[in-house]
Write a protein that holds these residues in place. Sequence first.
Motif, PDB file in Angstrom:
ATOM      1  N   GLY A  48       3.349 -18.330 -43.269  1.00  0.00           N
ATOM      2  CA  GLY A  48       1.895 -18.232 -43.224  1.00  0.00           C
ATOM      3  C   GLY A  48       1.246 -19.332 -42.405  1.00  0.00           C
ATOM      4  O   GLY A  48       0.045 -19.490 -42.372  1.00  0.00           O
ATOM      5  N   GLU A  49       2.085 -20.144 -41.727  1.00  0.00           N
ATOM      6  CA  GLU A  49       1.538 -21.196 -40.860  1.00  0.00           C
ATOM      7  C   GLU A  49       0.990 -20.555 -39.593  1.00  0.00           C
ATOM      8  O   GLU A  49       1.426 -19.471 -39.190  1.00  0.00           O
ATOM      9  N   GLU A  50       0.120 -21.278 -38.946  1.00  0.00           N
ATOM     10  CA  GLU A  50      -0.401 -20.753 -37.688  1.00  0.00           C
ATOM     11  C   GLU A  50       0.638 -20.949 -36.586  1.00  0.00           C
ATOM     12  O   GLU A  50       1.254 -22.003 -36.479  1.00  0.00           O
ATOM     13  N   VAL A  51       0.875 -19.885 -35.801  1.00  0.00           N
ATOM     14  CA  VAL A  51       1.825 -19.999 -34.699  1.00  0.00           C
ATOM     15  C   VAL A  51       1.060 -20.078 -33.403  1.00  0.00           C
ATOM     16  O   VAL A  51       0.458 -19.112 -32.966  1.00  0.00           O
ATOM     17  N   ASN A  52       1.061 -21.279 -32.819  1.00  0.00           N
ATOM     18  CA  ASN A  52       0.327 -21.460 -31.569  1.00  0.00           C
ATOM     19  C   ASN A  52       1.317 -21.528 -30.414  1.00  0.00           C
ATOM     20  O   ASN A  52       2.106 -22.457 -30.308  1.00  0.00           O
ATOM     21  N   LEU A  53       1.268 -20.517 -29.568  1.00  0.00           N
ATOM     22  CA  LEU A  53       2.253 -20.465 -28.493  1.00  0.00           C
ATOM     23  C   LEU A  53       1.694 -20.882 -27.149  1.00  0.00           C
ATOM     24  O   LEU A  53       2.304 -20.655 -26.111  1.00  0.00           O
ATOM     25  N   PHE A 285       2.260 -35.957 -25.188  1.00  0.00           N
ATOM     26  CA  PHE A 285       1.336 -34.891 -25.590  1.00  0.00           C
ATOM     27  C   PHE A 285       0.303 -35.384 -26.606  1.00  0.00           C
ATOM     28  O   PHE A 285      -0.110 -34.646 -27.477  1.00  0.00           O
ATOM     29  N   ARG A 286      -0.016 -36.681 -26.506  1.00  0.00           N
ATOM     30  CA  ARG A 286      -1.025 -37.214 -27.408  1.00  0.00           C
ATOM     31  C   ARG A 286      -2.289 -36.348 -27.309  1.00  0.00           C
ATOM     32  O   ARG A 286      -2.680 -35.945 -26.231  1.00  0.00           O
ATOM     33  N   GLY A 287      -2.882 -36.027 -28.432  1.00  0.00           N
ATOM     34  CA  GLY A 287      -4.130 -35.252 -28.395  1.00  0.00           C
ATOM     35  C   GLY A 287      -3.887 -33.758 -28.525  1.00  0.00           C
ATOM     36  O   GLY A 287      -4.663 -33.040 -29.123  1.00  0.00           O
ATOM     37  N   GLN A 288      -2.760 -33.241 -27.982  1.00  0.00           N
ATOM     38  CA  GLN A 288      -2.561 -31.791 -28.123  1.00  0.00           C
ATOM     39  C   GLN A 288      -1.410 -31.510 -29.086  1.00  0.00           C
ATOM     40  O   GLN A 288      -0.841 -30.425 -29.098  1.00  0.00           O
ATOM     41  N   LEU A 289      -1.056 -32.547 -29.905  1.00  0.00           N
ATOM     42  CA  LEU A 289       0.088 -32.378 -30.799  1.00  0.00           C
ATOM     43  C   LEU A 289      -0.083 -31.206 -31.761  1.00  0.00           C
ATOM     44  O   LEU A 289       0.850 -30.457 -32.025  1.00  0.00           O
ATOM     45  N   GLU A 290      -1.333 -31.071 -32.276  1.00  0.00           N
ATOM     46  CA  GLU A 290      -1.628 -29.981 -33.222  1.00  0.00           C
ATOM     47  C   GLU A 290      -1.185 -28.632 -32.671  1.00  0.00           C
ATOM     48  O   GLU A 290      -0.365 -27.931 -33.260  1.00  0.00           O
ATOM     49  N   SER A 291      -1.706 -28.335 -31.480  1.00  0.00           N
ATOM     50  CA  SER A 291      -1.474 -27.016 -30.915  1.00  0.00           C
ATOM     51  C   SER A 291      -0.043 -26.860 -30.409  1.00  0.00           C
ATOM     52  O   SER A 291       0.452 -25.761 -30.248  1.00  0.00           O
ATOM     53  N   LEU A 292       0.621 -28.001 -30.157  1.00  0.00           N
ATOM     54  CA  LEU A 292       1.947 -27.913 -29.534  1.00  0.00           C
ATOM     55  C   LEU A 292       3.090 -27.963 -30.539  1.00  0.00           C
ATOM     56  O   LEU A 292       4.245 -27.866 -30.164  1.00  0.00           O
ATOM     57  N   SER A 293       2.746 -28.148 -31.842  1.00  0.00           N
ATOM     58  CA  SER A 293       3.823 -28.440 -32.807  1.00  0.00           C
ATOM     59  C   SER A 293       4.904 -27.367 -32.793  1.00  0.00           C
ATOM     60  O   SER A 293       6.089 -27.676 -32.850  1.00  0.00           O
ATOM     61  N   THR A 294       4.524 -26.062 -32.705  1.00  0.00           N
ATOM     62  CA  THR A 294       5.526 -24.991 -32.698  1.00  0.00           C
ATOM     63  C   THR A 294       6.466 -25.153 -31.515  1.00  0.00           C
ATOM     64  O   THR A 294       7.688 -25.103 -31.644  1.00  0.00           O
ATOM     65  N   VAL A 295       5.870 -25.413 -30.350  1.00  0.00           N
ATOM     66  CA  VAL A 295       6.662 -25.538 -29.131  1.00  0.00           C
ATOM     67  C   VAL A 295       7.595 -26.748 -29.213  1.00  0.00           C
ATOM     68  O   VAL A 295       8.773 -26.676 -28.887  1.00  0.00           O
ATOM     69  N   LEU A 296       7.043 -27.877 -29.711  1.00  0.00           N
ATOM     70  CA  LEU A 296       7.849 -29.095 -29.820  1.00  0.00           C
ATOM     71  C   LEU A 296       9.024 -28.899 -30.772  1.00  0.00           C
ATOM     72  O   LEU A 296      10.155 -29.298 -30.496  1.00  0.00           O
ATOM     73  N   LEU A 297       8.699 -28.261 -31.912  1.00  0.00           N
ATOM     74  CA  LEU A 297       9.773 -28.009 -32.889  1.00  0.00           C
ATOM     75  C   LEU A 297      10.862 -27.129 -32.278  1.00  0.00           C
ATOM     76  O   LEU A 297      12.055 -27.383 -32.447  1.00  0.00           O
ATOM     77  N   THR A 298      10.391 -26.093 -31.553  1.00  0.00           N
ATOM     78  CA  THR A 298      11.357 -25.209 -30.902  1.00  0.00           C
ATOM     79  C   THR A 298      12.219 -25.999 -29.935  1.00  0.00           C
ATOM     80  O   THR A 298      13.440 -25.863 -29.900  1.00  0.00           O
ATOM     81  N   TYR A 299      11.564 -26.865 -29.171  1.00  0.00           N
ATOM     82  CA  TYR A 299      12.290 -27.681 -28.204  1.00  0.00           C
ATOM     83  C   TYR A 299      13.370 -28.497 -28.914  1.00  0.00           C
ATOM     84  O   TYR A 299      14.532 -28.522 -28.512  1.00  0.00           O
TER      85      TYR A 299
END
Length: 600
Positions: A48-53, A285-299
């Motif tokens: 149910g988390e938000e997925v930001n791609l 990615f300071r500042g855009q960490l929120e929106s990038l968390s899915t991508v970073l985790l995937t990485y």
Amino acid sequence: MSPNRLLLQFALRRPLWIGLTIAFGFSGALFNGVSTMLIIPVVLGLLGEEVNLSGAPPILRKVFSSLAQSGGEAQFLWMMGFILLAILLKNVTSYLSTLTSSYLSRSLVKDIRKEGLQLLLDVDFDFYIKTKAGDLINRLGGEVGSTATAIRVAVLMLCTMITVLVFTGILLSISWQLTLITTVLLAIVSLSNGFFVKRAKHFGQQLSDRSRDYSVAVLEVLTGIRLVKATGSEPYEYQQIAHLIDAREKADYDSQTNSALITPANEMAGLTVVVAILLLGRVFFRGQLESLSTVLLTYLLVLFRMLPLVGQLNNARSVFANLAPSVAVVTDFLRRENKPFMSKGHVPYSGLREGIRFEKLEFTYPGHDRQVLNQVDLWLPKGTTLALVGSSGAGKSTLADLLPRFYDPIAGRILIDDRDLKEFEIRSLRQSMGIVSQDTFLFNDSVRNNLAYARRDATDDQIIEAAKRANAYEFIVKLPEGFETLIGDRGVMLSGGQRQRLAIARALLRDPDILILDEATSALDTVSERLVQGAIEELSRDRTTLVIAHRLSTIQSADQIAVLDQGRVVEVGTHTELLRQGGLYAQLHSMQFSEEPQTV
Ligand SMILES: Nc1ncnc2c1ncn2[C@@H]1O[C@H](COP(=O)(O)OP(=O)(O)OP(=O)(O)O)[C@@H](O)[C@H]1O
Ligand SMILES: [Mg+2]
């Protein structure tokens, strides 16, 4: 040729299997990478988390959007199914890749072993004189085995490398900046492995050398076991070989402790890289960490799955370096340029018509200076017997060895009906000769098979007939199982005279055109000698025969007797003529007569 080129050369003979291995390796890696990439977004979505791609690679977004039609919960269940399917495909292709790579490496090993075997069968005698049998067994066994492992490791490295490349591609598509840093850091880790790789090579060399020493020593002791026991040398030999065993195991242990360090060292270095990436990611990615968390985790997940593979690659490099000395030994072994081979000739031998002429023969053994045969001129007419006599070392066996071309003369020629021996096709020439040599060789097999070795299609009747004519039948039937009796290594179960009669029966069975008998009656008692003598007479009747005998009694009826002295023919004639001449033959004869009156 460098050892790696040898492997490549063998590999290129199997292009289909190389292609399949690469194709399956690549698709396995792709399915592996794609399924790994999907895990984080799907898990987050299901929770149910938000997925930001935004910022995710196009391929990930594409897969996502194509599956996103259904919307909501169902969308993620669909994707779950997709991941499972990708994992299934990954496993199927990985399995196929294991099968093909295993088949590939096994084929290469088979090819190498067969090429080694062919080489051993083709190479000249001279090679065997210079190379110890234990060394050869070690090369064909242990060293080829190590080369086999090297090949498996190389194929595995190829597959792992493909996977790492695919993963790197995926990482690049997620973030090229982070991947650049990852690559630099991992390259540093790999380079620092150079230390282990160098040590692995050093220990590999030690192991290869010690294995050879061990094989050579063990085989020498086994071949000379009678002498070892007779001289009470068991403790000495034990010490010698025990020392080699210790040295060999030490080299093996050293190389294991070296390679055992690689995995933990790499894991630590890998984790350090992950931590570094995490920290750098935060900075980048300071500042855009929120929106990038899915991508970073995937990485990070993809990176996490890739790190053990990089570790595996580094480990494989060191294993490969460890085996490199063995591959080098095998490469050198398979080289044909540095080994002696005889010209094979092309005229099929179809039988003797007039006779054999030895013309101004000169011979020195390869690598030696001393001339063993000097200006030897002899004529052996068809259907007659020429006997060679002379003191030990005069060159009699050497001269006999030139006829079946075990060696070629350095000057002069041997002519068969006016055609140079070298022009005849070598196998058909040798097949027309029966050779009973100074040291009779018998296989550890049944009497029957030993006799039939010279002629595989011989019938039982022919075998019995040959045994009878060689005066061997009587003793054979008294053996526990007659013709089926196993006679032990080199025929140890038989007496010297029995072995010789078997060798003669073997030659008889072949019904050779030309017969070469080397000292077949030495070291026998009178009864055995008479039996062997009778067999020889039977064998050489009406046959072109070159016979060497120390006991002059056995060659009195020869058509010609040639006396050799230090490689030169000093007298030729019949027994009566030579006695009348009163030269070297007469001297030898009177010496034997006074020593062994019973044999004359
Ligand atoms: N493989 C070899 N390599 C180098 N030299 C050899 C080799 N075989 C034999 N010789 C040498 O060649 C010479 C002739 O040896 P050869 O075996 O022909 O003598 P022979 O007359 O048969 O002696 P014997 O009566 O003792 O059998 C000897 O001096 C021997 O040392
Ligand atoms: Mg000899």
